[in-house]
Design an enzyme around this catalytic site. Structure first.
Site, PDB file in Angstrom:
ATOM      1  N   LYS A   1      47.228  46.090  25.887  1.00  0.00           N
ATOM      2  CA  LYS A   1      47.451  46.068  27.336  1.00  0.00           C
ATOM      3  C   LYS A   1      48.046  44.729  27.775  1.00  0.00           C
ATOM      4  CE  LYS A   1      43.878  49.498  28.420  1.00  0.00           C
ATOM      5  NZ  LYS A   1      42.616  49.760  29.186  1.00  0.00           N
TER       6      LYS A   1
ATOM      7  N   TYR B   1      47.631  58.100  32.490  1.00  0.00           N
ATOM      8  CA  TYR B   1      46.245  58.125  32.967  1.00  0.00           C
ATOM      9  C   TYR B   1      46.011  59.319  33.911  1.00  0.00           C
ATOM     10  CZ  TYR B   1      45.014  53.533  30.969  1.00  0.00           C
ATOM     11  OH  TYR B   1      44.718  52.485  30.115  1.00  0.00           O
TER      12      TYR B   1
ATOM     13  N   PHE C   1      38.899  53.559  40.815  1.00  0.00           N
ATOM     14  CA  PHE C   1      39.483  52.358  40.200  1.00  0.00           C
ATOM     15  C   PHE C   1      40.953  52.547  39.843  1.00  0.00           C
ATOM     16  CE2 PHE C   1      37.335  54.718  36.734  1.00  0.00           C
ATOM     17  CZ  PHE C   1      38.396  54.928  35.863  1.00  0.00           C
TER      18      PHE C   1
ATOM     19  N   ARG D   1      38.799  54.018  18.079  1.00  0.00           N
ATOM     20  CA  ARG D   1      37.794  53.863  19.147  1.00  0.00           C
ATOM     21  C   ARG D   1      36.678  52.929  18.688  1.00  0.00           C
ATOM     22  NH1 ARG D   1      39.202  55.562  24.305  1.00  0.00           N
ATOM     23  NH2 ARG D   1      36.987  55.205  24.708  1.00  0.00           N
TER      24      ARG D   1
ATOM     25  N   THR E   1      34.214  50.916  26.606  1.00  0.00           N
ATOM     26  CA  THR E   1      35.183  50.644  27.676  1.00  0.00           C
ATOM     27  C   THR E   1      34.895  49.312  28.372  1.00  0.00           C
ATOM     28  OG1 THR E   1      35.403  53.023  28.026  1.00  0.00           O
ATOM     29  CG2 THR E   1      36.152  51.592  29.817  1.00  0.00           C
TER      30      THR E   1
ATOM     31  N   ASN F   1      40.489  45.071  29.558  1.00  0.00           N
ATOM     32  CA  ASN F   1      39.784  45.342  28.302  1.00  0.00           C
ATOM     33  C   ASN F   1      40.723  45.484  27.103  1.00  0.00           C
ATOM     34  OD1 ASN F   1      40.775  47.853  28.829  1.00  0.00           O
ATOM     35  ND2 ASN F   1      38.793  48.878  29.025  1.00  0.00           N
TER      36      ASN F   1
ATOM     37  N   HIS G   1      44.071  50.093  24.675  1.00  0.00           N
ATOM     38  CA  HIS G   1      43.861  51.516  24.910  1.00  0.00           C
ATOM     39  C   HIS G   1      43.870  52.244  23.581  1.00  0.00           C
ATOM     40  CE1 HIS G   1      44.354  55.602  26.485  1.00  0.00           C
ATOM     41  NE2 HIS G   1      45.237  55.757  25.514  1.00  0.00           N
TER      42      HIS G   1
ATOM     43  N   GLU H   1      49.563  61.811  24.567  1.00  0.00           N
ATOM     44  CA  GLU H   1      49.926  60.422  24.882  1.00  0.00           C
ATOM     45  C   GLU H   1      51.056  59.913  23.983  1.00  0.00           C
ATOM     46  OE1 GLU H   1      46.240  58.302  24.622  1.00  0.00           O
ATOM     47  OE2 GLU H   1      45.390  59.299  26.384  1.00  0.00           O
TER      48      GLU H   1
HETATM   49  P1  DAT Z   1      38.809  53.888  27.709  1.00  0.00           P
HETATM   50  O1  DAT Z   1      39.952  52.919  27.932  1.00  0.00           O
HETATM   51  O2  DAT Z   1      37.684  53.240  26.948  1.00  0.00           O
HETATM   52  O3  DAT Z   1      39.242  55.197  27.111  1.00  0.00           O
HETATM   53  P2  DAT Z   1      38.579  55.310  30.238  1.00  0.00           P
HETATM   54  O4  DAT Z   1      39.573  56.272  29.688  1.00  0.00           O
HETATM   55  O5  DAT Z   1      37.294  55.865  30.774  1.00  0.00           O
HETATM   56  O6  DAT Z   1      38.190  54.194  29.156  1.00  0.00           O
HETATM   57  O7  DAT Z   1      39.252  54.461  31.411  1.00  0.00           O
HETATM   58  C1  DAT Z   1      40.577  54.019  31.314  1.00  0.00           C
HETATM   59  C2  DAT Z   1      40.670  52.596  31.787  1.00  0.00           C
HETATM   60  O8  DAT Z   1      40.335  52.522  33.168  1.00  0.00           O
HETATM   61  C3  DAT Z   1      39.680  51.640  31.094  1.00  0.00           C
HETATM   62  O9  DAT Z   1      40.171  51.164  29.870  1.00  0.00           O
HETATM   63  C4  DAT Z   1      39.523  50.569  32.117  1.00  0.00           C
HETATM   64  C5  DAT Z   1      39.626  51.315  33.429  1.00  0.00           C
HETATM   65  N1  DAT Z   1      38.283  51.681  33.938  1.00  0.00           N
HETATM   66  C6  DAT Z   1      37.487  52.658  33.458  1.00  0.00           C
HETATM   67  N2  DAT Z   1      36.325  52.720  34.143  1.00  0.00           N
HETATM   68  C7  DAT Z   1      36.416  51.734  35.069  1.00  0.00           C
HETATM   69  C8  DAT Z   1      35.535  51.270  36.104  1.00  0.00           C
HETATM   70  N3  DAT Z   1      34.334  51.833  36.309  1.00  0.00           N
HETATM   71  N4  DAT Z   1      35.957  50.235  36.866  1.00  0.00           N
HETATM   72  C9  DAT Z   1      37.158  49.663  36.669  1.00  0.00           C
HETATM   73  N5  DAT Z   1      38.051  50.056  35.720  1.00  0.00           N
HETATM   74  C10 DAT Z   1      37.666  51.077  34.940  1.00  0.00           C
HETATM   75 MG    MG Z   2      40.420  56.712  27.891  1.00  0.00          MG
END
Ligand code: DAT
Ligand code: MG
Length: 150
Positions: A9, A49, A57, A85, A91, A112, A115, A126
Site C-alpha cells: 500500500k 474494494y 471507513f 494472509r 487487519t 496497514n 493487501h 482482484e
Molecule cells: P484486510 O485488508 O485485512 O483484508 P478488510 O478487507 O476488512 O481487511 O478491510 C480493507 C481495508 O480497509 C483494511 O486493510 C483497512 C481498512 N479498514 C478495515 N476496517 C477498518 C476500520 N474499522 N477502520 C478503518 N479502516 C478499516
Molecule cells: Mg480484505
C-alpha cells in the site's frame, strides 16, 4: 497452481518498506508471477474494494489507497491465499501478531501496509483488476522442489 494478489500500500512504498515486504513474501516461498507499480484512482479503488463501498471507513480508505503509488504483486504457490494472509497478520496492526508484516511494521488500521486477497474467489476477481493475462508469467524455479512437496 492457485494465485493471489498482494498490494504494497502507499504507506509501505512511502516508508521504504517495499523491499522488506516483498522480501518476506519471497522468503516464504511464494512465487512472484506478476509485479507492477501503479497509482490507483477512485474508480479502481471502488472496484477493488467493492465489498467495502458502504462501510463508514470507505472515504478514508479511498483517500489513503489513492494517495500514492502502490506495488501490485501476483503470487503463486500452494494455499497461497492463506499463506499470504498469515504473513500479513490481522487487519488491525495492534492485533496482528509479532512476526507478521502488520504486527512488526504497523500501528494503525488505516495504514496497514499490505493487501492480500481473502479467498480464491476474491483473488481471481482482484487479479483481473490489476493484471492482464499476458502480464502474468509462467516459469519454473529450480528451487521449487525444495519448497513445494510433490
Ligand atoms: P484486510 O485488508 O485485512 O483484508 P478488510 O478487507 O476488512 O481487511 O478491510 C480493507 C481495508 O480497509 C483494511 O486493510 C483497512 C481498512 N479498514 C478495515 N476496517 C477498518 C476500520 N474499522 N477502520 C478503518 N479502516 C478499516
Ligand atoms: Mg480484505
Amino acid at each position: 497452481m492457485n494465485k493471489t494478489l498482494a498490494l504494497v500500500k502507499p504507506d509501505g512504498v512511502q516508508r521504504g518498506l517495499s523491499g522488506e515486504i516483498i522480501s518476506r513474501i519471497e522468503k516464504k516461498g511464494l512465487k512472484i508471477v506478476g509485479m507492477k507499480m501503479i497509482r490507483m484512482d477512485g474508480e479502481l479503488a471502488k472496484l477493488h474494494y467493492a465489498d467495502h463501498v458502504e462501510k463508514p471507513f470507505f472515504p478514508t480508505l479511498m483517500d489513503f489507497i489513492t494517495s500514492g503509488p502502490i506495488i501490485a504483486l501476483a503470487l503463486e504457490g500452494p494455499n497461497c491465499v492463506q499463506a499470504l494472509r498469515n504473513l500479513m497478520g490481522s487487519t488491525n496492526p495492534n492485533e496482528a501478531t509479532p512476526g507478521s508484516i502488520r504486527g512488526d511494521l504497523g500501528l494503525s488500521v488505516g495504514n496497514n501496509l499490505i493487501h492480500g486477497s481473502d479467498s480464491d474467489e476474491s483473488a481471481k476477481r482482484e487479479l483481473s483488476i490489476f493484471f492482464n493475462e499476458n502480464e502474468l508469467f509462467k516459469y519454473e524455479r529450480s528451487i521449487d522442489g525444495w519448497i513445494i512437496e510433490s
